[in-house]
Scaffold this active site. Structure first.
Site, PDB file in Angstrom:
ATOM      1  N   ASP A  73     -82.589  -5.839 -10.701  1.00  0.00           N
ATOM      2  CA  ASP A  73     -82.342  -7.270 -10.882  1.00  0.00           C
ATOM      3  C   ASP A  73     -82.797  -8.097  -9.702  1.00  0.00           C
ATOM      4  O   ASP A  73     -82.834  -9.321  -9.774  1.00  0.00           O
ATOM      5  CB  ASP A  73     -80.848  -7.530 -11.136  1.00  0.00           C
ATOM      6  CG  ASP A  73     -79.998  -7.228  -9.914  1.00  0.00           C
ATOM      7  OD1 ASP A  73     -80.473  -6.487  -9.019  1.00  0.00           O
ATOM      8  OD2 ASP A  73     -78.865  -7.731  -9.839  1.00  0.00           O
ATOM      9  N   THR A 132     -77.134  -1.957  -6.933  1.00  0.00           N
ATOM     10  CA  THR A 132     -76.532  -3.282  -7.043  1.00  0.00           C
ATOM     11  C   THR A 132     -77.063  -4.003  -8.272  1.00  0.00           C
ATOM     12  O   THR A 132     -78.267  -4.132  -8.465  1.00  0.00           O
ATOM     13  CB  THR A 132     -76.827  -4.108  -5.783  1.00  0.00           C
ATOM     14  OG1 THR A 132     -76.408  -3.375  -4.646  1.00  0.00           O
ATOM     15  CG2 THR A 132     -76.090  -5.437  -5.844  1.00  0.00           C
ATOM     16  N   ASP A 164     -81.554   0.860  -9.871  1.00  0.00           N
ATOM     17  CA  ASP A 164     -81.062   0.246  -8.648  1.00  0.00           C
ATOM     18  C   ASP A 164     -79.530   0.283  -8.702  1.00  0.00           C
ATOM     19  O   ASP A 164     -78.935   0.282  -9.775  1.00  0.00           O
ATOM     20  CB  ASP A 164     -81.569  -1.192  -8.564  1.00  0.00           C
ATOM     21  CG  ASP A 164     -81.196  -1.853  -7.256  1.00  0.00           C
ATOM     22  OD1 ASP A 164     -81.072  -1.136  -6.249  1.00  0.00           O
ATOM     23  OD2 ASP A 164     -81.005  -3.083  -7.245  1.00  0.00           O
TER      24      ASP A 164
END
Length: 794
Positions: A532, A300, A298
């Site tokens: 996250d 971010t 991912d």
């Protein structure tokens, strides 16, 4: 009796429920207790076999021949110490990384450990929060809960007051509070929660391969062991001598240290990674990440830091600066995401507008919003989702996003934001530009994976151009041609082809992330997923290895096999390296142990067959004390050092065939060479005990010389410390034959020049054959079973 409002329990009410046993009394970690660890390392099948054989030898009066009994103590003590170290490290890190629900007590909100929750506690929920116990929703502001980990249904479920929430689910949007109704083992997913943090060594290709090998060895041990017992007890030897020969034949057949060193290697890996603040929820994840050939990251929180900064608010269409609107939207969300948090930091003055409707941010919708009565209905989200493809403001947003900025559109909606058809047509007011700080270690990490021929694919919910710009600054191959996931085909074959081809994907929904991971796995890849956010949970769960950031949502941490508590993407290379060390070194030592098993079984058969077919029975050439020194210098001590040494070889599939290609030929050659050496020097049944000792010594010289050469092969490629290890083992072995004290203790006699020359000649022939077998099998050992990756590489 439950509380009647959302104020929460008082301390007296909490104590009352604890006394009643109505607390969430699940173990903090489902790992083995200290007693379980001690029992599991002492009461093993191998220790039981050795204990029986030790008792037999001691009963003969030859205590020195029971030296192998020390392996019982060594195996147990080393295994216990290492596993206790790993347990302490895991328990400490699991407390740091566990989900801590926000519970209301006496009107205040406090964070508690999950096992401190009691029945009737009032617990807050926000995006990414895990439902830790079953409960009833008391209040919800557009609360959406994902129950896919329980039901398999990926669509979030809206939860209103009075509806049930189940432990194991997690909030994806909105906020709310619920009252705990079922706690502890009565909760729906209590067993699932315990299993998530279990200290385990199962479901590993390495462990499964060793189990397969041990099953095969078991089948060999039965006839070889039975023949040894018959041969030694049916000859003309005295009972004590026959029992010693029987024990000497049986002891080396058992690869006693292989399982021990495998467990130690995993446990040491846990401790090493723990020192880097890496929590390994499932030990095979260390091995699994070493086999990974695709990392889906991912953007971010992985490549960029989770925190953002408001760079600019750019009014569009002649509108004025919408400072009050942005401040009101930020204040309306009690659990803002990173984007809203940055807006709130830049616009802290809440205008105090009354919220009449709210639509919390959702990864599937890509927008959030609130209605403020007379102040209007406002939405904040992705320009390419809220605006038509030909809209001029959307084009302007695309240009800003190509510089790596996160671009949000602030727009006025046509009606209340909680309508089914919201937001419908919107009127753009401003573009909100957010800066994303790239992690300083991201480029080095990507470069590492490129050098290791591991493909990195960036899969993000952000605008594809923005994601591509960030990836391009990090030098990711293929970043200049990002793919908008909305254009991806839905059918599996087409999706697999597109995911295989591309390297950067934007506007990916949580369901698409899961499908993309599945597509890569169906193509034969071993996939790791890092993330996250709550939108990563499904993909993390389905990936071969899920890696979560410690600062990520509790839901991601609960499903991931590895949690990076320091939030550093750069920790991953260390995990990969640790996995490679474990796999490569266990393969090395497996070669040593299995070579010993093969030559021990075959030698027992070669010695036993003559007596079985009517010839004079041959006494077994070695004493148990001989077997002990063979184990010390050619296997045990070197294997322990090699199992903990650095090893950067890339992990490959096909562990069992590759090990057997080395162990079987080497074991056969050692057995035949030793047997020939023994037969050529054996004086016959009329020979004196001294002549018998010289024949046994000759066979032992042959065996140890070839076994040391096998050790030298296994240690390749050489480093200074490996050369030193080989030199020490060779010198120690030689001194055993030359030193009068050790010759007396171990009953060795190399004084017969003819027998010794015969032994060296057989050893030389064996060494040549072992070396030839190694070179012949080298191409097969080099062939990885993993298919090559067709994605972009550097």
């Amino acid at each position: 009796m439950a509380t009647s409002d959302t104020h929460g329990l008082t301390e007296d009410e909490v104590r009352e429920r604890v006394v009643q046993g109505r607390s969430n009394d699940i173990p903090e970690r489902a790992g083995r207790s200290t007693w379980d660890i001690v029992r599991a390392n002492v009461l093993t099948r191998i220790n039981a076999i050795f204990a029986v054989l030790f008792a037999i030898v001691v009963s003969t009066g030859y205590v020195l021949d029971g030296l192998f009994g020390g392996l019982i103590v060594a195996n147990s003590v080393i295994g216990i110490v290492q596993e206790l170290r790993a347990k302490r490290m895991l328990d400490r890190l699991s407390i740091i990384g566990q989900a801590r629900p926000r519970v209301r007590r006496d009107g205040r909100t406090v964070e508690l450990a999950p096992n401190q929750v009691v029945a009737d506690d009032v617990i807050e929920l926000g995006p990414g929060d895990q439902v830790v116990v079953d409960g009833e929703v008391l209040d919800g502001a557009a609360l959406e809960v994902d129950e896919s980990l329980l039901t398999g249904e990926s669509d979030p479920v809206v939860k209103n007051a009075g509806q049930q929430v189940l432990s194991g689910s997690f909030a994806v949007a909105g906020s709310g509070v619920y009252r705990a109704t079922k706690v502890g083992r009565a909760a729906y997913a209590a067993r699932l929660a315990e299993e998530a943090g279990k200290f385990t060594l199962v479901d590993s290709e390495l462990r499964n391969g060793i189990d397969r090998i041990l099953k095969f060895i078991t089948y060999l041990l039965v006839p070889a062991g039975a023949l040894s017992v018959y041969n030694q007890l049916s000859g003309d030897q005295a009972l004590p001598e026959a029992l010693r020969g029987m024990v000497a034949a049986l002891v080396p057949m058992v690869p006693e240290g292989l399982i021990l060193l495998t467990s130690i290697a995993f446990a040491v890996g846990v401790v090493r990674l723990g020192k880097r603040q890496c929590l390994v929820n499932e030990l095979p994840a260390i091995e699994g990440l070493a086999r990974v050939d695709v990392v889906c990251a991912d953007k971010t929180g992985t490549l960029t830091e989770n925190a953002m900064r408001l760079a600019q608010v750019r009014p569009v269409g002649g509108n004025e600066m919408p400072d009050e609107v942005l401040a009101a939207l930020a204040a309306a969300d009690p659990r803002p995401n990173a984007s809203l948090a940055a807006i709130a930091e830049a616009h802290p003055d809440d205008p105090g507008w009354t919220v009449t409707a709210i639509a919390p941010f959702s990864s599937a919708r890509k927008w959030s919003g609130a209605s403020f009565g007379d102040h209007g209905d406002w939405v904040l989200g992705a320009p390419d989702v809220l605006l038509a493809a030909d809209h001029a403001v959307r084009a302007e947003a695309a240009v800003a996003g190509s510089d790596g900025l996160r671009v949000l559109l602030l727009a006025r909606a046509a009606g209340a934001v909680d309508r089914e058809d919201a937001p419908a047509t919107v009127d753009p007011v401003a573009l909100v530009l957010l800066e994303q700080k790239i992690r300083p270690d991201a480029k080095d990490t990507l470069d590492y994976f490129a050098g290791q021929r591991v493909t990195v694919k960036v899969i993000s919910g952000d605008n594809a151009a923005s994601v591509g710009a960030v990836a391009a600054t990090l030098g990711l191959p293929g970043a200049g041609s990002p793919t908008d996931a909305r254009s991806l085909p839905g059918e599996p074959a087409g999706l697999a082809a597109e995911v295989e081809r591309g390297s950067v994907f934007g506007r990916v929904t949580p369901v698409q992330k899961r499908a993309m991971v599945g597509a890569l796995r169906s193509g034969g890849h071993t996939v790791a997923m890092t993330g996250d956010g709550v939108n990563d949970v499904l993909a993390l769960k389905d990936a071969d290895i899920g890696v979560a950031m410690g600062a990520g949502s509790p839901a991601t941490r609960s499903v991931a096999q590895i949690v990076l508590l320091d939030n550093k993407f750069a920790t991953l290379p260390y995990v990969v390296a640790e996995g490679r060390r474990v796999i490569g070194n266990i393969e090395r030592v497996a070669n040593l142990f299995l070579t010993k098993t093969v030559y021990s079984v075959l030698l027992a058969l070669l010695v036993g067959i003559p007596g079985l077919i009517g010839f004079d029975a041959l006494p077994y050439p070695f004493l148990p004390r001989h077997v002990t020194i063979i184990g010390w210098f050619t296997i045990g001590l070197p294997a322990f050092v090699l199992s903990l040494a650095p090893n950067n070889e890339r992990a490959r599939g096909g562990f069992v065939p590759r090990v057997m290609r080395m162990a079987v030929p080497a074991g056969v050659i050692i057995a035949i060479a030793s047997f020939v050496s023994y037969v050529l020097t054996y004086p016959g049944v009329t020979g004196s005990p001294a002549e018998q000792v010289r024949a046994s010594t000759a066979a032992l010289v042959t065996l140890m010389a070839i076994a040391l050469w096998v050790l030298a092969i296994v240690a390749r490629p050489y480093a200074w410390w490996k050369i030193a290890l080989l030199a020490v083992m060779a010198c120690a072995s030689t001194l055993m034959f030359l030193t009068p004290f050790t010759r007396d203790i171990f009953q060795l006699d190399p004084s017969d020049a003819g027998a010794t020359l015969t032994a060296f000649a057989c050893a030389a022939a064996g060494i040549v054959l072992v070396e030839a077998a190694w070179w012949a099998g080298r191409p097969l050992r080099r062939t990885p079973n993993q298919r090559s990756i067709s994605g972009p590489r550097s």
